[in-house]
Design an enzyme around this catalytic site. Structure first.
Site, PDB file in Angstrom:
ATOM      1  N   ARG A 107      18.047 -12.540   6.213  1.00  0.00           N
ATOM      2  CA  ARG A 107      17.743 -11.699   5.048  1.00  0.00           C
ATOM      3  C   ARG A 107      17.704 -12.562   3.775  1.00  0.00           C
ATOM      4  NH1 ARG A 107      16.966  -5.859   4.906  1.00  0.00           N
ATOM      5  NH2 ARG A 107      17.018  -5.425   2.689  1.00  0.00           N
TER       6      ARG A 107
ATOM      7  N   LEU B  49      17.073  -5.220  -2.623  1.00  0.00           N
ATOM      8  CA  LEU B  49      16.720  -6.557  -3.093  1.00  0.00           C
ATOM      9  C   LEU B  49      17.953  -7.451  -3.124  1.00  0.00           C
ATOM     10  CD1 LEU B  49      14.328  -5.362  -5.924  1.00  0.00           C
ATOM     11  CD2 LEU B  49      13.661  -6.524  -3.797  1.00  0.00           C
TER      12      LEU B  49
ATOM     13  N   HIS C 160      13.862   6.578  -8.120  1.00  0.00           N
ATOM     14  CA  HIS C 160      14.574   7.194  -6.999  1.00  0.00           C
ATOM     15  C   HIS C 160      14.373   8.709  -7.041  1.00  0.00           C
ATOM     16  CE1 HIS C 160      17.622   7.590  -3.918  1.00  0.00           C
ATOM     17  NE2 HIS C 160      18.130   8.586  -4.618  1.00  0.00           N
TER      18      HIS C 160
ATOM     19  N   GLY D 182      24.068  -3.188  -6.175  1.00  0.00           N
ATOM     20  CA  GLY D 182      24.441  -2.051  -5.337  1.00  0.00           C
ATOM     21  C   GLY D 182      23.204  -1.285  -4.874  1.00  0.00           C
TER      22      GLY D 182
HETATM   23  C1  GAR Z   1       9.134   7.983  -4.319  1.00  0.00           C
HETATM   24  O1  GAR Z   1       9.520   9.323  -4.377  1.00  0.00           O
HETATM   25  C2  GAR Z   1      10.317   7.075  -4.571  1.00  0.00           C
HETATM   26  O2  GAR Z   1      11.241   7.592  -5.458  1.00  0.00           O
HETATM   27  C3  GAR Z   1      10.903   6.992  -3.187  1.00  0.00           C
HETATM   28  O3  GAR Z   1       9.793   6.826  -2.358  1.00  0.00           O
HETATM   29  C4  GAR Z   1       8.703   7.568  -2.918  1.00  0.00           C
HETATM   30  C5  GAR Z   1       7.489   6.678  -2.923  1.00  0.00           C
HETATM   31  O4  GAR Z   1       6.350   7.418  -3.194  1.00  0.00           O
HETATM   32  N1  GAR Z   1      11.814   5.897  -3.101  1.00  0.00           N
HETATM   33  C6  GAR Z   1      12.966   5.971  -2.449  1.00  0.00           C
HETATM   34  O5  GAR Z   1      13.296   6.924  -1.782  1.00  0.00           O
HETATM   35  C7  GAR Z   1      13.836   4.737  -2.561  1.00  0.00           C
HETATM   36  N2  GAR Z   1      15.170   5.041  -2.186  1.00  0.00           N
HETATM   37  P1  GAR Z   1       4.949   6.675  -3.426  1.00  0.00           P
HETATM   38  O6  GAR Z   1       4.804   5.620  -2.319  1.00  0.00           O
HETATM   39  O7  GAR Z   1       3.929   7.757  -3.292  1.00  0.00           O
HETATM   40  O8  GAR Z   1       4.980   6.056  -4.796  1.00  0.00           O
END
Ligand code: GAR
Length: 200
Positions: free
Chosen positions: A75, A103, A117, A151
């Site tokens: 990783r 990351l 998020h 985190g």
């Molecule tokens: C978004 O809702 C983003 O917040 C979520 O993935 C989706 C991507 O949508 N991310 C997470 O859940 C990260 N923990 P997109 O590919 O249509 O932009």
């Protein structure tokens, strides 16, 4: 592309990381194309092949790369490779827009990262924010834009938008309404961060 959609001098150089469909990325690209956005997308990176996000970038002529964890011995090696790939494009800021990997320290040492998020942090962090909020039975959820630290979804919050959970909502219907707010929030946050660069 018309002349009006060219980024102005001093536009914030964004590297966008994606794992999926890339509609948040598309909102950024659309804001640039509409003209006057104080940022530009200089590269899009993915952690897997065949993402909609990379397709959207390629269709727009934005350079792309793929950096897959299984292609590296560790990783840490993946993190170092990702840091190098990002640095090649000298971004001012990295945007994690649906990037489903945590990351590592090399990336985070090189550049500041903003994550979006699909829940109201600090509630429901992790990879299943929408599912977990729905399962808990909350009546209001939403989305959060925050600085990334070491985190999982713990960094300082920049902005949030609330979304009501409707009777009969499914994971898909709720996530889609959250993403409508999320895309607006992301464009507004980056517009704000471009204007006030005290975070640098
Ligand atoms: C978004 O809702 C983003 O917040 C979520 O993935 C989706 C991507 O949508 N991310 C997470 O859940 C990260 N923990 P997109 O590919 O249509 O932009």
């Amino acid at each position: 592309m018309t002349g009006s959609s060219e980024p102005g001098p001093g536009a914030l150089r964004l590297a966008v990381l994606v794992s999926g469909s890339g509609t948040n990325l598309q909102a950024l690209l659309d804001a640039v194309d509409a003209g006057g956005a104080p940022f530009e997308v200089v590269v899009v990176g993915a952690d897997r092949d065949g993402t909609g996000g990379a397709e959207r970038a390629a269709a727009r002529g934005v350079p792309t790369f793929v950096c897959r964890v299984p292609d590296f011995d560790s990783r840490a090696d993946w993190d170092a490779a990702l840091a190098r790939l990002l640095a090649e494009h000298t971004p001012d800021l990295v945007v994690s827009a649906g990037f489903m990997k945590v990351l590592g320290p090399e990336v985070l040492a090189g550049v500041r990262v903003v994550n979006t998020h699909p829940a109201l942090l600090p509630s429901f962090p992790g990879a299943h924010g929408v599912r977990d909020a729905l399962a808990h039975g909350v009546r209001v959820t939403g989305c959060t834009c925050h600085w990334v630290d070491d985190g999982v979804d713990t960094g300082p919050i920049i902005d949030q938008r609330a979304v009501r959970v409707e009777d009969g909502d499914t994971l898909e219907s709720l996530h889609e309404r959250i993403k409508v707010e999320e895309r607006r929030m992301l464009v507004e946050v980056l517009t704000h961060l471009a204007a006030d660069r005290s975070w640098r």
